[in-house]
Scaffold this active site. Structure first.
Site, mmCIF file in Angstrom:
data_model
loop_
_atom_site.group_PDB
_atom_site.id
_atom_site.type_symbol
_atom_site.label_atom_id
_atom_site.label_comp_id
_atom_site.label_asym_id
_atom_site.label_seq_id
_atom_site.Cartn_x
_atom_site.Cartn_y
_atom_site.Cartn_z
ATOM 1 N N SER A 167 0.847 -1.191 0.000
ATOM 2 C CA SER A 167 0.000 0.000 0.000
ATOM 3 C C SER A 167 0.881 1.240 0.000
ATOM 4 O O SER A 167 2.059 1.176 0.346
ATOM 5 C CB SER A 167 -0.906 0.013 1.235
ATOM 6 O OG SER A 167 -0.178 0.373 2.397
ATOM 7 N N ASP A 168 0.316 2.374 -0.374
ATOM 8 C CA ASP A 168 1.021 3.624 -0.154
ATOM 9 C C ASP A 168 0.832 4.008 1.314
ATOM 10 O O ASP A 168 0.041 3.416 2.042
ATOM 11 C CB ASP A 168 0.511 4.719 -1.081
ATOM 12 C CG ASP A 168 1.596 5.740 -1.406
ATOM 13 O OD1 ASP A 168 2.534 5.891 -0.595
ATOM 14 O OD2 ASP A 168 1.504 6.385 -2.455
ATOM 15 N N TRP A 169 1.587 4.992 1.752
ATOM 16 C CA TRP A 169 1.642 5.363 3.169
ATOM 17 C C TRP A 169 0.229 5.646 3.722
ATOM 18 O O TRP A 169 -0.411 6.635 3.354
ATOM 19 C CB TRP A 169 2.524 6.590 3.340
ATOM 20 C CG TRP A 169 2.752 7.020 4.761
ATOM 21 C CD1 TRP A 169 1.834 7.571 5.602
ATOM 22 C CD2 TRP A 169 3.971 6.940 5.497
ATOM 23 N NE1 TRP A 169 2.401 7.848 6.821
ATOM 24 C CE2 TRP A 169 3.722 7.471 6.783
ATOM 25 C CE3 TRP A 169 5.257 6.491 5.216
ATOM 26 C CZ2 TRP A 169 4.699 7.562 7.772
ATOM 27 C CZ3 TRP A 169 6.239 6.578 6.193
ATOM 28 C CH2 TRP A 169 5.969 7.106 7.444
ATOM 29 N N GLY A 170 -0.256 4.744 4.585
ATOM 30 C CA GLY A 170 -1.532 4.952 5.245
ATOM 31 C C GLY A 170 -2.750 4.800 4.360
ATOM 32 O O GLY A 170 -3.872 5.064 4.808
#
Length: 757
Positions: free
Chosen positions: A288-291
Site C-alpha cells: 500500500s502507499d503510506w496509510g
C-alpha cells in the site's frame, strides 16, 4: 548491508543458462513453501506488516508506549518490512533483532524512497525523461542503487510510472511525463538500473512500480484527489507503463491513494486481482502507499479500520504500509471467515519470494558490508554519472540571434535570481538522503570558467522562514528588497543570466499548484532587469512545465534546466558555454495558460476539430486563448540545426505478420556537432474506438557532425499498431494509418499506409 544474517541457504550460486535459472526459481518456491508451512497465522500476518522507523536503533530499547509495542512485534516476527531505517549500524541492529530473536528468523526487507539518487542526487525523474536516453537513465538508477544498498537498503519505492497530462499535479516531477510509450521505455530502464541482472548482487535493490493505478489523473491536478477515467484511457494510457514494468521483472507494485471507478485503489479487486495478478500473471507483491489502507475510511468506502483491512486483503493488497490494520485485525478476519487463509498465504508467498530473490536469507555473518569495504557513497565516479545525466536532461527552449553558447573570454556577465547561488533547490523534492546545500550552484559552475567577469545579485528573497520536505513554503510576494540592486548590476553588462523557477520543495507529493507562472516576485524581477538589459539568458529550474508566455515573447534565450541534482551548476555552465550541446526534448507539453491544462499532444480530434470560418464559434476552442501549446511535447532545440528530407517507404501496406520500413535523411546543417532525437508518430485513422491524432511509437538518438547526413530508418509492425480496442482486447485492427517523422510532436514529414490481414 544488504545480505543479512540467517541460515545459509546457498542461493548465491546463480547460473547463467535458462535451465539453471529455472532450477533456482524452483528451489526458491520450495523454500518459500517450506517456510510458510512452519509459520503461525500471526507470523504470516507479520510478513504483511510494514513499519516506519520508530526509534533510534543505536539508542536504548524502547520500554513503554507505541515504540515498545512495535519493538515486541519485531522480536515476535510480526514485522515483514521497515522503511526509513538507514545506515549500516541501524540496519544491522534491526535485522539482528528479527533474525536472532524471532522464532523463524525471517529477515526484513528495508525500504526507502530512492527516487532520483541517494546521497548523490541525479536530476529529478521528469528531467531525466527529457534526455530520452535510456542507457543514461539506467546508469543513473544503478548509481542510486549502488549507494543505497551500501547503507543496508534493499528496496526502493521507485520508479513512479504514472502518466500525467496535468502540470498542476506536483508529482509530475517524479514521473516520465505524458506519453505511454516513452514512459514505458523509461520504466524499463529505471527498473533494470535498480535491480540489475542479479537481484542478489550486493549493489542492487528491488524496484517498485507505482502508483497502481490512475494517480496521475487526479482531478484538477490536486494531489490525492478523485480519479474518474474510462476504459480506453485506463488501458491505453495508464496501464502500458505498468505492463512494461512487469516485462522488466519489477519485484513490487504500490497501489495508489485515489479512488478509481468509485473504489479506492488499495481495496480495488479489479486492479489488484483481476488485472494485475490474474490477467497479467504478476508474481511480485503489492504494498500500500503510506496509510492508504486506513484512508479508505476517510474515502467513505470502509466503515472502520477492520473493514478497510478486510477489503484490502481480499482485493490483493499484500503489505500494509503505516496503517497498522493488518497486524491489528487480519488474524481475527481470518478466524471469522471474512478473509481466507489462502489469500494470506498468497500474499506471504509473494513477499518471501522477493526476500529470497534478494538473497536476504544467505548466511553473511562473516562478511563485511560493502560500505565498509569501499566508499561508494558520494564518490567521484557517481558524481560523474550524475553530471552526464544532468547534461543530457537540459532542454534548450529558445536561442534567438545565437546568443548561446556564450563566449569564454572578455565578457561581463550579470548573474541574477534567487536560485543563482542556491545549493539546495537544485537537489529537488525527493532527496531524503542528500546533504543539505550540497548541490553545485549555477554561480559555482560558472566560476569554473575563468575568462569572464561575473557580477552576482540575488534580486529578491524567494522563501520566508523554514524550508522543509513536510511543510508548506511561505513564498515571498511582498518584500521587493533587492530588485533595484539587481537592476543596477544588470546595466551595461554583455549578457545577463537570470536563474529563476520553482523552489525544490514546490513540486513533489502534496505540492499541487493552481498557477504555473514564476512564483513570488520573480516575474517582476525579470521584467525590471529586461527594462535595462534585453540581452538575457533565462535559466529555469523547476519540477513541472511552467507558463512563461512573457519570457517566450521577450527573452532571447531560454534554457530549461529543471532540478538537476548534485551537479546542477556544472551541467548548466557546460551547456551555457557550449562544452555540451543540448539535446534534451520535452517529456511534457508546456501550456500557454493554466486554463488549457490538461494539455497533451495525443488528444482525440473531437467531432468539431476545425474552425468553420466566418467568425462562427461552433468548434472546439477557447474564446480568449489559442488551442496550441507554448512548447509541444518532444520539443527541444540545439546549438546546431537539423533538416529532415527524402522520406521513403518500402511498401504502402503491411500484413499483420509483416513489417514496413520507413527511411529518411537527417542532416546537420549548422556549425556544431549535435544529437537529434528523431521521433516516429502514428495515427490510426478509423478504429473501433476513436484514436488520438498521433501517438509516439518509436524514437532514436542520432549524432551528426556539421554538414553530415545520415539515413535513418524505423520499422513499423502490427505490434506498434496495437491498442485496447472496443472488443476489450489488445489488437491491431486492419485499416488506414498515417505516420509522422520529426524532431517533436509537431512533425515535419508524413505519409500513409494500410494494415491488411
Amino acid at each position: 548491508m544488504k545480505k543479512l544474517l540467517i541460515i545459509g541457504c546457498g542461493l548465491m550460486a546463480f547460473c547463467q543458462n535458462t535451465n539453471a535459472q529455472m532450477n533456482l526459481d524452483n528451489r526458491i518456491e520450495e523454500k518459500v513453501d517450506s517456510l510458510i508451512s512452519l509459520m503461525t497465522l500471526e507470523e504470516k500476518v507479520g510478513q504483511m506488516n510494514q513499519y516506519n522507523g520508530f526509534w533510534n536503533v543505536t539508542g536504548p530499547v524502547p520500554e513503554e508506549g507505541d515504540a515498545s509495542s512495535k519493538f515486541e512485534h519485531l522480536k515476535n516476527g510480526w514485522v515483514g518490512s521497515m522503511l526509513n531505517v538507514t545506515g549500516v549500524e541501524e540496519v544491522r541492529k534491526v535485522q539482528k533483532i528479527v533474525v536472532e530473536e524471532s522464532r523463524l528468523g525471517i529477515p526484513l526487507i528495508i525500504g526507502f524512497d530512492v527516487i532520483h539518487g541517494y546521497r548523490t542526487q541525479s536530476p529529478i525523474p521528469l528531467a531525466e525523461s527529457a534526455s530520452w536516453d535510456m542507457e543514461a537513465i539506467k546508469a543513473s538508477a544503478a548509481m542510486a542503487a549502488d549507494e543505497a544498498s551500501a547503507t543496508g537498503i534493499n528496496w526502493t519505492f521507485a520508479p513512479m510510472v504514472d502518466i500525467s497530462r496535468d502540470a498542476r499535479w506536483g508529482r509530475v516531477m517524479e514521473g516520465a511525463g505524458e506519453v505511454p510509450y516513452l514512459g514505458s521505455q523509461i520504466a524499463k530502464a529505471r527498473i533494470t538500473g535498480f535491480q540489475g541482472e542479479d537481484l542478489s548482487a550486493p549493489n542492487t535493490i528491488a524496484a517498485t512500480a507505482k502508483h497502481f493505478a490512475g494517480y496521475g489523473f487526479s482531478e484538477a491536478g490536486r494531489d490525492y484527489n478523485t480519479v474518474d477515467v474510462g476504459t480506453s484511457t485506463l488501458y491505453n494510457t495508464i496501464f502500458p507503463p505498468f505492463m512494461a514494468a512487469i516485462e522488466a521483472d519489477v519485484k513490487t507494485f504500490m497501489n495508489s491513494f485515489n479512488v478509481i471507478n468509485g473504489i479506492p485503489a488499495t481495496g480495488n479487486s479489479f486492479l489488484q486481482r483481476d488485472v494485475l495478478k490474474e490477467e497479467w500473471d504478476y508474481q511480485g507483491f503489492v504494498v500500500s502507499d503510506w496509510g492508504s489502507m486506513a484512508e479508505m475510511v476517510a474515502h467513505g468506502y470502509s466503515k472502520d479500520g477492520k473493514a478497510a483491512a478486510e477489503s484490502a486483503a481480499n482485493a490483493g493488497s499484500d503489505m500494509d504500509m503505516e496503517s497498522y490494520l493488518y497486524v491489528k485485525h487480519l488474524k481475527d478476519l481470518v478466524n471469522e471467515g471474512k478473509v481466507s487463509v489462502d489469500k494470506v498465504d498468497d500474499a506471504v508467498r509473494r513477499i518471501l519470494r522477493v526476500k529470497y530473490e534478494l538473497g536476504l536469507f544467505d548466511d553473511l555473518i562473516s562478511i563485511v558490508t560493502k560500505s565498509e569495504k569501499k566508499n561508494v557513497i558520494g564518490s567521484d565516479k557517481n558524481k560523474a554519472i550524475a553530471l552526464e545525466m544532468a547534461e543530457k536532461s537540459i532542454v534548450l527552449l529558445k536561442n534567438e540571434n545565437q546568443l548561446l553558447p556564450l563566449k569564454k573570454k572578455g565578457m561581463k556577465i550579470a548573474v541574477i535570481g534567487p536560485l543563482a547561488a542556491d545549493k539546495n533547490s537544485p537537489l529537488g523534492g525527493w532527496r531524503l538522503a542528500a546533504e543539505d546545500n550540497s548541490a553545485v550552484s549555477v554561480m559555482e559552475g560558472l566560476k569554473k570558467y575563468k575568462g569572464n567577469t561575473l557580477f552576482h545579485e540575488k534580486g529578491v528573497e524567494f522563501v520566508k522562514g523554514e524550508e522543509a520536505f513536510i511543510s508548506e513554503l511561505d513564498i515571498n510576494t511582498t518584500d521587493r528588497t533587492g530588485i533595484s540592486e539587481a537592476v543596477e548590476v544588470a546595466k551595461n553588462k554583455d549578457v545577463v543570466i537570470m536563474v529563476l523557477g520553482e523552489h525544490g520543495f514546490q513540486s513533489g507529493e502534496g505540492r499541487s499548484r493552481a498557477n504555473l507562472d514564476l512564483p513570488g516576485l520573480q516575474q517582476e524581477l525579470l521584467e525590471a532587469v529586461y527594462a535595462v538589459n534585453k540581452n538575457i539568458v533565462l535559466v529555469l529550474m523547476n519540477g513541472r512545465p511552467l507558463t512563461i508566455n512573457w519570457a517566450d515573447k521577450n527573452i532571447p534565450a531560454i534554457v530549461e534546466a529543471w532540478q538537476l541534482g548534485s551537479t546542477s551548476g556544472d551541467a548548466i555552465a557546460k551547456v551555457l558555454y557550449g562544452d555540451y550541446n543540448p539535446s534534451g526534448k520535452l517529456p511534457m507539453t508546456f501550456p500557454r495558460n493554466v486554463g488549457q491544462v490538461p494539455l497533451y499532444y495525443n488528444y482525440l480530434s473531437t467531432g468539431r476539430p476545425a474552425n468553420p470560418g466566418n467568425n462562427l464559434v461552433f468548434w472546439t476552442h477557447y474564446t480568449d486563448e489559442v488551442n496550441t501549446p507554448l512548447y509541444e511535447f518532444g520539443y527541444g532545440l540545439s546549438y546546431t540545426s537539423f533538416t529532415y528530407d527524402n522520406l521513403k517507404l518500402n511498401a504502402n501496406s503491411l500484413s499483420k505478420t509483416g513489417e514496413l520500413k520507413v527511411s529518411f535523411d537527417l542532416s546537420n546543417t549548422g556549425k556544431y556537432e549535435g544529437k537529434e532525437v528523431v521521433q516516429l508518430y502514428i495515427q490510426d485513422l478509423f478504429a473501433s474506438r476513436a484514436r488520438p491524432v498521433k501517438e509516439l511509437k518509436d524514437f532514436k538518438m542520432v549524432s551528426l557532425k556539421p554538414g553530415e547526413t545520415k539515413n535513418v530508418s524505423f520499422t513499423i509492425s502490427a505490434k506498434k499498431l496495437e491498442f485496447y480496442s472496443a472488443n476489450n482486447k489488445w489488437e491491431a485492427e486492419t485499416g488506414d494509418f498515417k505516420f509522422f517523422i520529426g524532431g517533436s510532436s509537431n512533425t515535419k514529414l508524413e505519409s500513409d499506409f494500410a494494415l491488411k490481414n
